[in-house]
Design a protein around this motif. Structure first.
Motif, PDB file in Angstrom:
ATOM      1  N   ARG A 116       0.868  -1.179   0.000  1.00  0.00           N
ATOM      2  CA  ARG A 116       0.000   0.000   0.000  1.00  0.00           C
ATOM      3  C   ARG A 116       0.901   1.224   0.000  1.00  0.00           C
ATOM      4  O   ARG A 116       1.769   1.367   0.869  1.00  0.00           O
ATOM      5  CB  ARG A 116      -0.898   0.032   1.239  1.00  0.00           C
ATOM      6  N   HIS A 125      -4.514   9.935  -1.543  1.00  0.00           N
ATOM      7  CA  HIS A 125      -4.243   8.962  -2.598  1.00  0.00           C
ATOM      8  C   HIS A 125      -3.729   7.665  -1.976  1.00  0.00           C
ATOM      9  O   HIS A 125      -2.895   7.693  -1.071  1.00  0.00           O
ATOM     10  CB  HIS A 125      -3.172   9.486  -3.556  1.00  0.00           C
ATOM     11  N   ARG A 127      -2.462   3.658  -3.433  1.00  0.00           N
ATOM     12  CA  ARG A 127      -2.297   2.618  -4.456  1.00  0.00           C
ATOM     13  C   ARG A 127      -2.146   1.280  -3.738  1.00  0.00           C
ATOM     14  O   ARG A 127      -1.329   1.147  -2.817  1.00  0.00           O
ATOM     15  CB  ARG A 127      -1.075   2.885  -5.327  1.00  0.00           C
ATOM     16  N   GLU A 129      -1.072  -2.555  -4.511  1.00  0.00           N
ATOM     17  CA  GLU A 129      -0.396  -3.418  -5.482  1.00  0.00           C
ATOM     18  C   GLU A 129      -0.397  -4.856  -4.972  1.00  0.00           C
ATOM     19  O   GLU A 129      -0.094  -5.101  -3.800  1.00  0.00           O
ATOM     20  CB  GLU A 129       1.046  -2.966  -5.701  1.00  0.00           C
ATOM     21  N   LYS A 220      -2.843  -3.752  -9.791  1.00  0.00           N
ATOM     22  CA  LYS A 220      -2.875  -2.589  -8.907  1.00  0.00           C
ATOM     23  C   LYS A 220      -4.154  -1.802  -9.127  1.00  0.00           C
ATOM     24  O   LYS A 220      -4.807  -1.902 -10.176  1.00  0.00           O
ATOM     25  CB  LYS A 220      -1.653  -1.690  -9.138  1.00  0.00           C
ATOM     26  N   ASP A 222      -5.551   2.350  -8.113  1.00  0.00           N
ATOM     27  CA  ASP A 222      -5.322   3.665  -7.516  1.00  0.00           C
ATOM     28  C   ASP A 222      -6.644   4.217  -6.999  1.00  0.00           C
ATOM     29  O   ASP A 222      -7.654   4.237  -7.729  1.00  0.00           O
ATOM     30  CB  ASP A 222      -4.731   4.635  -8.545  1.00  0.00           C
ATOM     31  N   ASP A 240       1.987  11.096  -9.695  1.00  0.00           N
ATOM     32  CA  ASP A 240       1.785   9.659  -9.583  1.00  0.00           C
ATOM     33  C   ASP A 240       2.269   9.192  -8.203  1.00  0.00           C
ATOM     34  O   ASP A 240       3.283   9.677  -7.687  1.00  0.00           O
ATOM     35  CB  ASP A 240       2.563   8.948 -10.683  1.00  0.00           C
TER      36      ASP A 240
END
Length: 717
Positions: A116, A125, A127, A129, A220, A222, A240
């Protein structure tokens, strides 16, 4: 029957504790565990447990401008929780969590590697994975359970009102977004959870992805929670998620740090502590616009105090002037803009008074809480004047001082006309608000000021630190009226008033018994409140202690009953209410000790000042080079290691500012007639100290000192 009199523990007799909603304050972190992590940016933070989870019903969540937008954020695989391998913050606004799976239906242990990545910037934010290490395809059901309760931050730390009947949902049919909306009266808030990879389905408030991963196949998603703009929101990092985590994205923080002083030392712990302080102060910045000018000032601390404060912000700005004047100037301008103009019992506002705290959550905006802003601080006004003087001494900025002339005069009038409630020459306090603070000095817990025998004094209270600040403020203001404010007559009057206060204070507050010391205050009947406290260090800082009494004061502060080995305790072990875990009853506060260190150095007690500085640096070394808000007052020789106060804020602004103040005390650096001068006494343990890009008088300076020798030189532009 005798009438019940007001005390700090019961400031409005007849009003029950339950009515004030001050009971049942929750500790940090009960549900999140001792390894909880936070990411923050200005007035926004997300608090989670070590796995990145926010359990519903906990103190965790995503809070923005005092409103909790996310109250539950839980990731499961095939119905099971994940196992933590390691988690760390990367920068104050970003963190990484590395996890795997336990044995679950269809998944042997350690089948999945899961990461994470998260940051707070132009929104929250995250992400997620996944990679499979299974030799054959594996089916994975990934579920993100989300909750939004829209609680006010004041409720998060006590009791949260159920708003479920007023929360509506507009989740996207294609699985790309969860949307929660809340409306009550004029207050509204919204939480959107946007998924770049739409979920296969939504169940209630859960996003669910049904995955089939081949050997070493990666996947993944987002996630993004947009944040509304508002007061205090700093220029965010954008980009990103991987670029942010690895430092490849443009970071406004780096630009801000470019003009800050840089310290180097032969002592690695000191250098790393200073670096951590710089980063923490950057993390706590709030961004405001005052009359078209963008200014920065430090919020007080995570998690409860990411807001504009008076006392905390002013002391932090004073501590950090040695690193640059930007925070001090921002603090002066912002607090001047919000200076009191009228009398308001609910908010404790009075003309000329500098605020205590500003909030923007529902309870404040609806009028249930008085924090829009609240003025219950009897020392912020004097501290504002002290900072104005110190800012001018370091910058020679006559223009800003003249711009703030009317604010300075209003602050002076508050001291004389409102601060001195009974005309006896001392500044006293006592709240008029049913939601007000009982103690309005820095020792602002209900029992923070007490007699040696444990009694709580009656209000109004005149604590000793308030008188020291007032004395210092009037002398400093006299200097300004002799200089850029150009009123020598008023300057003479202020010096006369300060001298009178000096004489009366040293008669009324001094106690000859028990080795000689200063009372912590005078109660509403003018009785000396006779406990021994660390406030005596503040008196040295202000200069109100006669030289012939300094020895006695220093002996008290450095005695085994007051000095724990890590620093000076807030309350002596001799007193009945002493508690090593009591908020102001025996804990060791770094900022309190930094003020004492500056005071000791002022009176020439450099060895004692250095003893405090070394203890603080050694304590920071035990907490990842970050000083917490407060340490427990346990004796160092007995426990061997430092113990944090259970609910200490971290990072916390005036704890982060402490190392800078200690450096100033050790280097003996002061602005004099347009240049910096050194009078160093650097402990042998620290070796050589150098500071570059020290900003004063519009120029950069380089300082270097070892032992009692040192030099100052201008750096090229």
């Amino acid at each position: 029957m005798a009438a019940v009199r007001a005390t700090p523990a019961n400031p409005i007799p007849g009003l029950s504790v339950a009515d004030t909603d001050s009971a049942d304050q929750r500790a940090i972190p009960p549900e999140l565990g001792p390894n909880s992590l936070a990411v923050l940016s200005g007035p926004t933070f997300l608090y989670s447990n070590a796995c990145g989870e926010v359990p519903t019903g906990s103190i965790g969540g995503l809070v923005h401008l005092d409103t909790r937008l996310i109250s539950g954020w839980s990731l499961t695989v095939n119905g099971g929780e994940l196992l933590l391998l390691r988690a760390e913050t990367i920068d104050h606004y970003s963190a990484q969590y590395v996890l795997t799976n336990p044995e679950l239906p269809g998944l042997p242990p350690n089948t999945l590697g899961l990461r994470r990545l998260r940051y707070v910037g132009d929104g929250f934010h995250e992400r997620v994975e996944l990679v499979s290490f299974r030799l054959e395809p594996v089916r994975v059901k990934l579920r993100l359970a989300v909750a939004a309760d829209f609680a006010d931050l004041f409720e998060v730390k006590s009791r949260v009102r159920d708003r479920s009947a007023e929360i509506t949902r507009h989740h996207a049919a294609d699985g790309s977004e969860l949307c929660f909306s809340y409306q009550r009266g004029d207050f509204s808030a919204q939480t959107r959870v946007c998924s770049a990879t739409p979920a296969d389905r939504i169940e209630g408030d859960d996003l669910i992805w049904e995955l089939e991963l081949g050997p070493r196949e990666e996947w993944k998603v987002d996630l993004h929670v947009p944040l509304p703009p508002g007061m205090g929101v700093v220029e965010p990092v954008r980009g990103d998620i991987a670029d942010v985590i690895h430092g490849r994205a443009d970071d406004p923080l780096r630009r801000w740090l470019e003009d800050r002083a840089v310290l180097r030392s032969d002592n690695a712990a000191l250098e790393r502590t200073m670096r951590q302080s710089r980063n923490d102060l950057a993390a706590l910045r709030l961004d405001l616009e005052v009359k078209g000018q963008r200014i920065l000032l430090p919020g007080a601390g995570l998690p409860w105090f990411l807001a504009v404060f008076g006392r905390d912000t002013l002391i932090t700005a004073y501590q950090t002037l040695v690193a640059g004047p930007a925070l001090a100037k921002g603090t002066l301008l912002a607090l001047a803009r919000l200076q009191g103009e009228t009398c308001d019992d609910f908010t404790d506002e009075e003309p000329g008074k500098i605020l205590h705290e500003v909030r923007s959550g529902e309870l404040t905006r609806s009028g249930e809480k008085p924090f829009g802003p609240y003025y219950g601080s009897a020392d912020a006004t004097q501290l504002w004047l002290i900072l104005l003087s110190e800012y001018w001494r370091w910058t020679g900025d006559d223009e800003t001082v003249r711009h703030l002339r009317d604010n300075a005069l209003a602050a002076l009038r508050w001291i004389d006309d409102y601060g001195d409630r009974d005309g006896d020459g001392y500044v006293e306090y006592g709240t008029r608000s049913p939601e007000g603070l009982g103690n309005q000095c820095w020792r602002d817990s209900p029992d923070g000021v007490c007699f040696a025998d444990g009694r709580i004094p009656v209000l109004p209270l005149a604590t000793c630190d308030l008188q020291g600040y007032t004395y210092d403020a009037k002398l400093r203001l006299a200097e300004l009226f002799d200089g850029p404010l150009d009123n020598p007559t008023l300057a003479r009057r202020l010096r006369d008033e300060a001298n009178t206060l000096y004489e009366r204070f040293n008669h009324d507050f001094w106690i000859e018994e028990r080795g000689g010391y200063y009372a912590v205050g005078l109660d509403g009947d003018k009785n000396r409140v006779d406990s021994k406290t660390s406030n005596m260090g503040h008196l040295l800082w202000s200069g109100i202690v006669p030289p012939e009494r300094a020895d006695a004061v220093v002996r008290q502060l450095m005695s085994p009953d007051m000095f724990s080995g890590w620093g000076i305790r807030t309350l002596s072990r001799e007193e009945r209410l002493y508690n090593a875990l009591g908020y102001h009853l025996g804990t060791v506060w770094p900022h309190d000790n930094s003020i004492a260190a500056l005071g000791l150095a002022r009176y020439g007690y450099r060895a004692e000042s250095n003893r405090i500085s070394l203890a603080m640096i050694e304590a920071a070394d035990q907490f990842g080079y970050r000083l917490p808000e407060a340490l427990s007052g346990f004796d160092r020789e007995r426990l061997l290691f430092a113990v944090p106060f259970p609910t200490a804020c971290s990072p916390q602004a005036w704890a982060a500012g402490t190392p800078l103040a200690l450096i100033r005390a050790m280097l003996g650096v002061n602005p004099v007639n347009g240049r910096l001068v050194l009078d160093p006494d650097v402990p042998e343990e620290l070796g050589r100290i150098t500071a570059e890009r020290v900003r004063a008088f519009g120029q950069h300076w380089e300082l270097e000192a070892v032992g009692r020798s040192g030099h100052v030189r201008l750096q090229p532009s």
